[in-house]
Design an enzyme around this catalytic site. Sequence first.
Site, PDB file in Angstrom:
ATOM      1  CE1 TYR A  37     -27.123  29.875 -45.472  1.00  0.00           C
ATOM      2  CE2 TYR A  37     -25.138  30.265 -46.757  1.00  0.00           C
ATOM      3  CZ  TYR A  37     -25.913  29.433 -45.996  1.00  0.00           C
ATOM      4  OH  TYR A  37     -25.499  28.155 -45.763  1.00  0.00           O
ATOM      5  CE  LYS A  88     -28.132  26.775 -43.685  1.00  0.00           C
ATOM      6  NZ  LYS A  88     -26.817  26.244 -44.098  1.00  0.00           N
TER       7      LYS A  88
HETATM    8  O1  LIG Z   1     -25.472  28.352 -42.511  1.00  0.00           O
HETATM    9  C1  LIG Z   1     -24.296  28.353 -42.878  1.00  0.00           C
HETATM   10  O2  LIG Z   1     -23.696  29.346 -43.293  1.00  0.00           O
HETATM   11  C2  LIG Z   1     -23.538  27.046 -42.866  1.00  0.00           C
HETATM   12  C3  LIG Z   1     -24.084  26.194 -41.794  1.00  0.00           C
HETATM   13  O3  LIG Z   1     -24.931  25.348 -42.003  1.00  0.00           O
HETATM   14  C4  LIG Z   1     -23.690  26.505 -40.419  1.00  0.00           C
HETATM   15  O4  LIG Z   1     -22.721  27.230 -40.186  1.00  0.00           O
HETATM   16  O5  LIG Z   1     -24.382  25.986 -39.517  1.00  0.00           O
HETATM   17 MG   LIG Z   2     -26.088  24.944 -40.290  1.00  0.00          MG
END
Ligand SMILES: O=C([O-])CC(=O)C(=O)O
Ligand SMILES: [Mg+2]
Length: 586
Positions: free
Chosen positions: A119, A190
């Site tokens: 992530y 995600k």
């Molecule tokens: O993905 C992530 O770390 C949080 C988010 O949705 C973004 O920054 O667009």
């Molecule tokens: Mg995002």
Amino acid sequence: MTTTEDRLPLTAHYDVRRDAAGHRYLEPFVRGFDLTRIPLLNKGTAFTEEEREALGLDGLIAPQVDSLETLVDRLYRDYVRVQEPLDKHVFLRDLQDRNEVLFYALLAAHVEEMLPVVYTPTVGLAVQQFSRIYRVPRGLVLSTRDIDRAEGTLANVPLNDVRIIVATDSSAILGIGDQGFGGLGISIGKLSLYVVAGGVGPDKTLPVELDVGTNRQDLIDDPDYLGVHHRRLTGDEYLAFVDRFVEATRRRYPKAIIQWEDFSRDAAFTVLERYRKVVPSFNDDIQGTGAVVLAGLLNACRLKGERLRDQRIVVHGAGAGGIGVTDALRRGLMRDGLSDEEARARLFVLDQTGLLLRDRELDGYKRPYAHDSATLDFTYADRALGLLETVQGAGATILVGLSGVAGAFGEDVVRAVQANTRQPIVFPLSNPTAHCEALPEDVLRWTNGEALVATGSPFHPVELGGRTHPIGQGNNAFIFPGLGFGAILAGAREITDEMVLEAAYALADYTGREHPERLYPPVADLPGASVEVAARVIRQALRDGVAQEPGLGELDDPALTERVRAKFWRPKYLPFRAPRADGARS
Ligand SMILES: O=C([O-])CC(=O)C(=O)O
Ligand SMILES: [Mg+2]
């Protein structure tokens, strides 16, 4: 003539059944070598002797039979030898594409260490390099080449019961902008969180890339870029494309929820409003980020012994995240007793030009938060108000960054917030790390260790003046897995604003109870936070009359939490049984 499709449940590779004693087992529709090539089925060397014999695997796998735990240990020893973050990402993604249960078992055992790899921040790099690290298919790509055959395209997905889809058009990935086809990487990342932190089974998840083109000329010109090589669809053509995706999805997966991810500005709001009553859906950057920031600010106020309603809040950045956060804060201020008008008067939003003012020309989605320069109680020179002037003029006690602009919070700005309150609340939230508005260490140094700081990407704790300051990760990862899981378990036909708001209060309450000294739980406790969020989201869905799953209304709060825990998917290898020739259960 009956075709294979008529007899088998579409394209799925297996069914999960229960034996007479109620134990779950897996019945594969493929045998032998194919079993080792389908990531949801492959157990590596953990296929048992009986399974090898019954399923045509004898002689194809190394003789030793291992347990899942042994495989996790072995893989981890390999993993720590990999040096570069992107190589670690590729290592884990390769594992996911080879042996999915093992991937999740490894991830679950090392959440804190591996989340930054699957992530943010590393997923940002993976998105940028996506065409180069692309190996085998995962998820669904709908492009301008096949959108006219959307239904047939969806029929190819080898999953029959998808419950959660993360879909992006890649127009505003994290803080790094238009990434074209590469945005599929964010949908995949995600969804890994949905599984490891949100309890959704991997076979219930589908990452989607809506490849409507890219406006990046460097990508269009790059022969190694794997997306469609033309500029983005716009206007009606764009909406017709998304309409077809939604229609085909509704038909193939009537129970699925859609999480809209990383759509730029107007598209984010337009798409959310266009479909939220057609298909249960939410926008992660508007609503998920909004809820996670509200939760963190409630906790920061609790730590200061103050109330949210007494704060004056500057939000730097007016994209989906900035406006979404502002909207969540307006709702939070109203829950704390203010009128709509009073709440708006405490919120100051800036875009690239400066403070949003009604006499400026503004996109529609920004207008609700524009101030009237005539009634603003600080002076408006004949130019746009910048960040420093706004912080000073507004008497800001809270500063939130969603601008994507690295270094936007300089020493002068942060000190100006501290001039208004001893303990300024400063959240530089842009992702990935390189786009963060300020380094936590700097913010703490400039404020003599007094600031309450949270970021969007992970940061190490800061040592200052003999104290250790953990840096909370104010990332929507604390909201979306629980929100989506709760909506799935409720069978929600719509995801209401109240459900999202309830998710924020659930996270704030959970943190206050379990980690009272912190702004956000530690990342290792993501699953615990998600269970609480999911249970409270279900309760709110019941209150809002959108829950369709029968029998939930009778459960009291502990029983509802227990239900969520019981449904939480955990990585383990189910026993396999070959289908019986007569189709009956064994
Ligand atoms: O993905 C992530 O770390 C949080 C988010 O949705 C973004 O920054 O667009
Ligand atoms: Mg995002």
